[in-house]
Scaffold this motif. Structure first.
Motif, PDB file in Angstrom:
ATOM      1  N   SER A 109       0.858  -1.182   0.000  1.00 46.73           N
ATOM      2  CA  SER A 109       0.000   0.000   0.000  1.00 46.73           C
ATOM      3  C   SER A 109       0.894   1.231   0.000  1.00 46.73           C
ATOM      4  N   TYR A 110       0.457   2.275  -0.683  1.00 41.37           N
ATOM      5  CA  TYR A 110       1.268   3.474  -0.817  1.00 41.37           C
ATOM      6  C   TYR A 110       0.775   4.602   0.077  1.00 41.37           C
ATOM      7  N   THR A 111       1.714   5.416   0.523  1.00 44.79           N
ATOM      8  CA  THR A 111       1.399   6.568   1.358  1.00 44.79           C
ATOM      9  C   THR A 111       0.532   7.558   0.577  1.00 44.79           C
ATOM     10  N   GLU A 112      -0.489   8.052   1.208  1.00 46.44           N
ATOM     11  CA  GLU A 112      -1.420   8.963   0.540  1.00 46.44           C
ATOM     12  C   GLU A 112      -0.687  10.209   0.041  1.00 46.44           C
ATOM     13  N   ASN A 456      13.664  -2.455 -10.691  1.00 46.72           N
ATOM     14  CA  ASN A 456      13.355  -1.156 -11.279  1.00 46.72           C
ATOM     15  C   ASN A 456      13.401  -0.054 -10.241  1.00 46.72           C
ATOM     16  N   ILE A 457      13.777   1.122 -10.705  1.00 47.70           N
ATOM     17  CA  ILE A 457      13.759   2.340  -9.901  1.00 47.70           C
ATOM     18  C   ILE A 457      12.840   3.328 -10.610  1.00 47.70           C
ATOM     19  N   GLN A 458      11.868   3.838  -9.889  1.00 51.00           N
ATOM     20  CA  GLN A 458      10.895   4.759 -10.476  1.00 51.00           C
ATOM     21  C   GLN A 458      10.881   6.074  -9.712  1.00 51.00           C
ATOM     22  N   TRP A 459      10.899   7.172 -10.449  1.00 52.47           N
ATOM     23  CA  TRP A 459      10.640   8.489  -9.881  1.00 52.47           C
ATOM     24  C   TRP A 459       9.233   8.880 -10.314  1.00 52.47           C
ATOM     25  N   ILE A 460       8.339   9.056  -9.368  1.00 49.17           N
ATOM     26  CA  ILE A 460       6.976   9.474  -9.658  1.00 49.17           C
ATOM     27  C   ILE A 460       6.857  10.956  -9.301  1.00 49.17           C
ATOM     28  N   LEU A 461       6.541  11.794 -10.266  1.00 49.30           N
ATOM     29  CA  LEU A 461       6.447  13.232 -10.058  1.00 49.30           C
ATOM     30  C   LEU A 461       4.988  13.645  -9.853  1.00 49.30           C
ATOM     31  N   MET A 472      10.250   8.105  -4.777  1.00 50.80           N
ATOM     32  CA  MET A 472      11.048   7.052  -5.418  1.00 50.80           C
ATOM     33  C   MET A 472      10.555   5.677  -4.985  1.00 50.80           C
ATOM     34  N   LEU A 473      10.396   4.805  -5.973  1.00 43.33           N
ATOM     35  CA  LEU A 473      10.051   3.408  -5.733  1.00 43.33           C
ATOM     36  C   LEU A 473      11.206   2.533  -6.189  1.00 43.33           C
ATOM     37  N   ARG A 474      11.495   1.506  -5.415  1.00 43.67           N
ATOM     38  CA  ARG A 474      12.409   0.453  -5.874  1.00 43.67           C
ATOM     39  C   ARG A 474      11.635  -0.847  -5.845  1.00 43.67           C
ATOM     40  N   GLU A 476       8.849  -1.324  -6.873  1.00 45.71           N
ATOM     41  CA  GLU A 476       7.469  -0.927  -6.582  1.00 45.71           C
ATOM     42  C   GLU A 476       7.193  -0.688  -5.101  1.00 45.71           C
ATOM     43  N   GLU A 477       8.264  -0.524  -4.311  1.00 46.28           N
ATOM     44  CA  GLU A 477       8.099  -0.196  -2.897  1.00 46.28           C
ATOM     45  C   GLU A 477       8.724   1.170  -2.621  1.00 46.28           C
ATOM     46  N   GLU A 478       8.105   1.961  -1.768  1.00 44.09           N
ATOM     47  CA  GLU A 478       8.586   3.303  -1.454  1.00 44.09           C
ATOM     48  C   GLU A 478       9.920   3.233  -0.712  1.00 44.09           C
ATOM     49  N   ILE A 479      10.884   4.045  -1.162  1.00 42.76           N
ATOM     50  CA  ILE A 479      12.177   4.138  -0.485  1.00 42.76           C
ATOM     51  C   ILE A 479      12.573   5.606  -0.388  1.00 42.76           C
ATOM     52  N   ALA A 480      13.634   5.875   0.371  1.00 48.44           N
ATOM     53  CA  ALA A 480      14.025   7.252   0.666  1.00 48.44           C
ATOM     54  C   ALA A 480      15.083   7.779  -0.293  1.00 48.44           C
ATOM     55  N   PHE A 481      14.993   9.070  -0.591  1.00 52.24           N
ATOM     56  CA  PHE A 481      16.101   9.803  -1.177  1.00 52.24           C
ATOM     57  C   PHE A 481      17.072  10.150  -0.039  1.00 52.24           C
ATOM     58  N   PRO A 482      18.334  10.451  -0.356  1.00 48.31           N
ATOM     59  CA  PRO A 482      19.327  10.723   0.706  1.00 48.31           C
ATOM     60  C   PRO A 482      19.295  12.164   1.203  1.00 48.31           C
ATOM     61  N   ILE A 483      18.113  12.756   1.292  1.00 48.97           N
ATOM     62  CA  ILE A 483      17.970  14.129   1.766  1.00 48.97           C
ATOM     63  C   ILE A 483      16.783  14.193   2.729  1.00 48.97           C
ATOM     64  N   GLU A 484      16.604  15.330   3.352  1.00 50.84           N
ATOM     65  CA  GLU A 484      15.538  15.476   4.332  1.00 50.84           C
ATOM     66  C   GLU A 484      14.217  15.860   3.680  1.00 50.84           C
ATOM     67  N   THR A 485      13.133  15.452   4.310  1.00 45.75           N
ATOM     68  CA  THR A 485      11.794  15.859   3.895  1.00 45.75           C
ATOM     69  C   THR A 485      10.880  15.786   5.105  1.00 45.75           C
TER      70      THR A 485
END
Length: 526
Positions: A109-112, A456-461, A472-474, A476-485
């Motif tokens: 399941s994906y974060t809203e 696969n690596i996906q950037w969803i804009l 970012m998905l790896r 098809e699972e959500e993963i983190a970029f190496p920066i803060e949010t």
């Protein structure tokens, strides 16, 4: 000392050692040997184990069943393979396949999405799906070795079974080497279908889809299977799909390793090679190779192989089997590819290994991939830096698509040699830390997670009409970029772009560089 003769199946025994767990394996034959009676007290977890023991060639042996049952493990005899199993039997479902692991999709399941944002673009880089053997080498050379042993009368019954199974595999592989398998097609079609299902509103008639592949047949096949799945999921939604493939030696994005001169020198003879070879040939590796091969060959034949008598070549004339280590490794290669071709045949190469042996050979593959394609040693960033032109292209194409609003997605299909350095350059957690000691690699880097088949690596804009976020998905699972949010897994596109643009500048890759510029850069700098 009392000497007596006994007829014994050697697979029913195990050496007495100081460790509480062991690998049990069989030599596949029965013979009469002279042994010395040797009474030994065997203590397992504080309890004395009953069972007759004896001394043979300086080693004390005790019944495997007594030890196994004392450890609380089921003990079983497989007459087909002439093997003793302590605990769970090996089979082709137990893994240890490294980067040859079939695509590990799991429902998630994906974060809203934050209020007011909707998807506007997908940038995708993927590996081809499960495939056949890349060429005739592991199967060919191992079959030839078994054939020599058979003609010399130095093959066991289990060796004959293995030879028959490899022959069956070679029939399946004929005319299919390097191609996508049935399983691989299903994997990529499924990925495409889920992209369409999850982002159906993005694929409209006024937006095109760009689908690119390398020149290798299995990547255009993967691209086309993905497109088929995407189309089916979109139903009546009509979308303009532009499919293409790069020419050989003219692809700085998906196959930079074909062009990078210094990198190829490093891959062939860099400082990592000696470290790797020393690790592979340590006592554990040589012991496992011998244990495994003595299932198939006589001791005399094994010694001939160990002495370097044979140099068996692949279809291109390159030596691929000249010693026990290579013979055992070749069999492991047949094991890991067998899960990729379930639709073409049922092969059970896993039955010839113990779990510890498979774990060892997977670690060898992981170490090789880590140093040759991934984060590698602390002394160099070369293996990951060759992927910089692709990262540049990801940023530029994302910006263009956001501005022009005429592209739903760009989908690129490549290889493990693309996904592994990309994961490292993007500083994805678990994929980006350099390690100097080979024995530490498998504790920190897992090829089956970073680059399984179909990876696969996906950037969803996403946009709210003013600001742009990216997720970012790896696989098809959500993963983190190496920066803060503050809105994980959604990040400000400008922050992500700035982070990677800074990395690109450090390695000399400009955002306004052309394809020709990138080819020249790889040839002269990387």
């Amino acid at each position: 000392m009392i000497i007596k003769k006994i007829g014994i199946s050697v697979v029913s025994l195990t050496m007495l050692t100081s460790v509480s767990m062991f690998d049990a394996y069989g030599a596949g034959s029965k013979r009469t040997i002279e042994v010395s009676e040797q009474s030994a007290n065997v203590i397992v977890n504080g309890q004395r184990v009953e069972g007759e023991s004896f001394l043979y060639k300086g080693v004390t042996y005790v019944p495997a069943r007594a030890i196994g049952e004392a450890l609380g493990e089921e003990v079983d005899w497989d007459n087909n393979t002439q093997s003793v199993f302590v605990g769970q039997k090996m089979n082709d479902e137990q893994g240890y396949r490294g980067t040859k692991t079939p695509y590990p999709f799991k429902e998630t399941s994906y974060t809203e999405v934050p209020d007011g944002y909707e998807p506007v673009f997908i940038n995708f880089v993927g590996r081809h799906g499960s495939r056949h053997l890349s060429s005739s080498k592991y199967d060919k050379t191992l079959f030839e070795l078994l054939d020599i042993a058979a003609k010399d009368g130095q093959i066991t019954n289990l060796g004959k079974e293995l030879m028959k199974e490899i022959g069956k595999l070679m029939v399946v592989e004929k005319d299919h080497y390097g191609l996508l398998s049935t399983t691989g097609g299903e994997e990529l079609k499924g990925i495409g279908a889920r992209v369409g299902q999850n982002f159906k509103e993005l694929f409209t008639s006024d937006k095109k889809v760009i689908a690119q592949a390398t020149f290798k047949d299995r990547t255009p096949q993967s691209r086309d299977q993905f497109i088929d799945g995407l189309k089916e999921s979109l139903g009546d939604n009509k979308v303009d799909i532009l499919a293409s493939a790069f020419e050989e030696e003219k692809d700085p994005y998906l196959r930079p390793y074909d062009l990078a001169t210094k990198y190829n020198e490093y891959a062939e003879d860099g400082e990592w090679v000696k470290l790797y070879e020393e690790y592979v040939t340590q006592s554990t590796g040589t012991r496992y190779a011998k244990e495994m091969l003595l299932q198939f060959f006589s001791e005399d034949f094994y010694q001939r192989l160990n002495a370097g008598e044979f140099e068996l070549k692949d279809e291109k004339g390159k030596v691929k089997l000249s010693n026990p280590t290579e013979a055992a490794s070749n069999l492991y290669e047949l094991y890991i590819i067998s899960s990729n071709i379930k639709g073409e045949g049922d092969f059970e190469f896993g039955r010839y290994f113990t779990a510890n042996q498979l774990k060892w050979y997977e670690s060898i593959d992981n170490i090789n991939d880590f140093y040759e394609k991934g984060p590698s040693l602390t002394s160099t960033d070369l293996p990951q830096n060759i992927i910089a032109p692709l990262v540049k292209e990801l940023i530029v194409s994302t910006d263009q698509s956001i501005q022009q609003k005429d592209t739903a997605g760009i989908f690129r299909f490549a290889h493990a040699e693309t996904i592994i350095p990309l994961s490292s350059f993007l500083d994805i957690s678990g994929a980006n830390v350099s390690i100097d000691k080979p024995q530490d690699v498998t504790q920190n880097w897992n090829g089956s997670v970073i680059s399984p088949m179909g990876a696969n690596i996906q950037w969803i804009l996403y946009s709210n009409g003013k600001d742009v976020l990216v997720k970012m998905l790896r696989n098809e699972e959500e993963i983190a970029f190496p920066i803060e949010t503050k809105t994980y897994p959604y990040y400000k596109w400008d922050d992500v772009k700035a982070y990677y643009q800074n990395k690109l500048q450090k390695v000399g890759v400009s955002l306004d560089s052309s394809l020709e510029d990138n080819i020249e850069l790889l040839q002269k700098k990387f």
